[in-house]
Design an enzyme around this catalytic site. Structure first.
Site, short mmCIF file in Angstrom:
data_model
loop_
_atom_site.label_atom_id
_atom_site.label_comp_id
_atom_site.label_asym_id
_atom_site.label_seq_id
_atom_site.Cartn_x
_atom_site.Cartn_y
_atom_site.Cartn_z
N PRO A 15 0.84 -1.20 0.00
CA PRO A 15 0.00 0.00 0.00
C PRO A 15 0.87 1.25 0.00
O PRO A 15 2.04 1.20 0.41
CB PRO A 15 -0.78 -0.11 1.31
N SER A 263 7.36 4.58 9.21
CA SER A 263 7.47 3.58 8.14
C SER A 263 6.17 2.83 7.95
O SER A 263 5.26 2.90 8.78
CB SER A 263 8.61 2.60 8.46
N LYS A 264 6.10 2.11 6.84
CA LYS A 264 4.92 1.30 6.53
C LYS A 264 4.68 0.31 7.65
O LYS A 264 3.55 -0.01 7.98
CB LYS A 264 5.15 0.50 5.24
N ARG A 265 5.77 -0.19 8.20
CA ARG A 265 5.64 -1.20 9.25
C ARG A 265 5.03 -0.64 10.52
O ARG A 265 4.59 -1.38 11.38
CB ARG A 265 7.01 -1.83 9.54
N GLY A 267 2.31 0.65 10.65
CA GLY A 267 0.91 0.24 10.55
C GLY A 267 0.04 0.98 11.54
O GLY A 267 0.07 2.21 11.61
#
Ligand code: GLU
Length: 507
Positions: A15, A263-265, A267
């Site tokens: 995403p 970061s994306k992580r 979440g």
């Protein structure tokens, strides 16, 4: 002056992170401001990291935000195709051109050989780099005899094409945000340009496409700054220096505490979404929340993102998209990372959402009412929205703040009751009902007038009437002004709620 052409070039590896949306937004603002063109190019040459559905997610996210493109994978254009995997056959000739001119070379080292070299270096606490100091002892077209190179390629042996980084040279990148950035070439390695799977790497495909698509400005995240010297070299090696785009590397988006990149992580770990739309991982089925589904509206989301790395001297905060286009300039982008502030995101959303016309707010609320089996007239819903608009931050708050306009309370806050429900309260409310019955028309002003007179006649304070009144109507001591609320809910319902409240709270 050169035509302004900028591109957003995401890789469909998952995403789109909000930092990516900000990059797209700044490119969009710059293109619109300069009367230029904005391109969406999908960089999907890394087949290992390819994620199903990611491209559509990127398109949907940007379209939800209202960021539009002039050319791109979904709208076509004079430089189609805009998906790199469909341009696959185009890159090899440039890699070959670089080999022929001595700027690149074939390398035959297997991944296992390179891995064991890396480990050897690690044991000596050193880092292995395929580059000027090592390339001459490795297996490549610089070290092997020409015939053998030909034979290897002819027999289908796997090879990659690597750039030949020059020895001891200062490479300079002129960045519109950071000024002159210089790097000593010995710090760079001989990056792979063309892979054994027949695909170019990011570096080659990115430079070739920016050239072929006549990109004038490369505006991207700071994480790409270390790649910029290699890109500058490639423009030189391919003889395209005159057409080289200007570079602008945007500051990183940082976690709210400033400790590292958002970061994306991250979440939902930090308590707020990092993606514009909800995303379900196709493999693990894990769901990550999105700004849209959490009840944010695009204008608030974009306004918030616009200020993460750019601002006017005046520190103006509120901008429509058109105003952003008008105000934007790259030279007001900052160098240092921008801390993401989830509270500020809520603040913007409250600002824009509460200013929406009642008809729009009702449009958000009606589907929720339907889900709850409530069929209320549009006029009524709009009046309710007008009354609660100041109290809403996110779209779901509309229901949280208004359910009692549509339903009788089923429970009564015991703490509040313990504090304010006295032995004489039921009689007081019975007398109040008599007054309300005679109040005609049942308007907010009239209810207020009779209520003031009532407490005066009883010799009590307003709170002594209003808190129990509210408790019977709402079940708590929350909600908008009682007089407005009562007039909208209507006399009959109000009286029946007071009566039923008296019975239920007494028991
Ligand atoms: N494909 C790269 C990315 O995923 C593009 C970087 C660039 O804009 O050059 O961000």
């Amino acid at each position: 002056m050169r035509e302004v052409r900028v591109r957003f070039a995401p890789s469909p590896t998952g995403p789109l992170h909000i930092g990516g949306v900000r990059t797209a937004l700044y490119n969009y603002l710059f293109a619109r401001k300069m009367g230029g063109k904005f391109i969406l190019r999908i960089e999907d040459t890394d087949q290992v990291r390819f994620v199903q559905g990611a491209e559509q997610y990127i398109i949907d996210s940007l379209s939800w935000c209202g960021i539009s493109f002039d050319e791109g994978v979904h709208v076509g254009g004079p430089h189609a195709p805009y998906r790199q995997s469909e341009r696959k056959d185009l890159y090899r000739q440039y890699a070959d051109q670089l080999v022929e001119s001595g700027k690149a070379y074939y390398a035959f080292d297997t991944p296992e050989q390179l891995d064991s070299l890396r480990k050897e270096y690690e044991l000596r606490k050193e880092t292995f780099q395929y580059g000027p100091s090592t390339r001459m002892v490795l297996s490549n077209s610089l070290t092997l005899p020409v015939d053998q190179v030909k034979a290897l390629i002819g027999s289908g042996t796997h090879f990659v094409i690597r750039v030949k980084i020059p020895d001891n040279e200062i490479i300079t990148v002129n960045d519109l945000i950071r000024g002159t950035v210089s790097v000593e070439s010995s710090l760079l390695d001989d990056k792979v340009l063309f892979k054994s799977d027949g695909m170019p790497t990011y570096h080659l495909a990115n430079v070739v496409d920016d050239y072929l698509m006549k990109v004038s400005h490369v505006i991207r995240g700071e994480e790409w700054l270390p790649s910029a010297p290699l890109h500058v070299l490639l423009y030189r090696f391919l003889d395209w220096e005159d057409a080289m785009p200007a570079f602008a590397h945007l500051p990183l988006l940082l976690k709210p505490d400033g400790n590292g990149k958002l970061s994306k992580r991250d979440g939902d770990r930090l308590g707020f979404p990092v993606f514009p739309l909800q995303w379900t991982d196709p493999k693990t089925k894990e769901v990550s929340s999105g700004y849209r589904e959490s009840g944010y509206i695009p204008e608030a989301f974009l306004n918030m993102l616009a200020l993460l790395g750019w601002h006017l001297e005046s520190d103006q905060e509120l901008f429509s998209l058109d105003e952003l286009v008008e105000a934007f300039s790259i030279d007001r982008c900052s160098k240092s990372g921008a801390k993401f502030d989830p509270e500020k995101a809520r603040w913007f959303n409250h600002h824009y959402l509460s200013a929406k016309p009642a008809a729009i707010l009702a449009g958000y609320l009606i589907p929720v009412l339907k889900e709850n089996g409530i069929d209320a007239g549009r006029d009524y819903v709009e009046k309710v929205c007008d009354l609660v608009r100041e109290r809403i931050v996110l779209i779901p708050d509309l229901w949280e703040q208004s359910w009692f306009f549509f339903n009788d309370p089923i429970s009564f806050d015991e703490k509040v009751a313990a504090k304010i429900w006295k032995k004489e309260t039921p009689q007081l409310l019975e007398d109040y009902i008599d007054i309300l019955k005679r109040t005609e028309p049942f308007t907010s002003v009239n209810i207020e007038t009779v209520s003031k007179q009532f407490v005066k006649d009883k010799g009590i304070g307003m709170g002594q009437l209003m808190t129990p009144f509210r408790l019977t109507v709402v079940g708590t001591n929350a909600g908008p002004g009682m007089f407005d609320m009562a007039s909208i809910i209507g006399k009959d319902t109000i009286i029946s709620r007071i009566k039923s409240g008296i019975t239920k709270i007494n028991t």
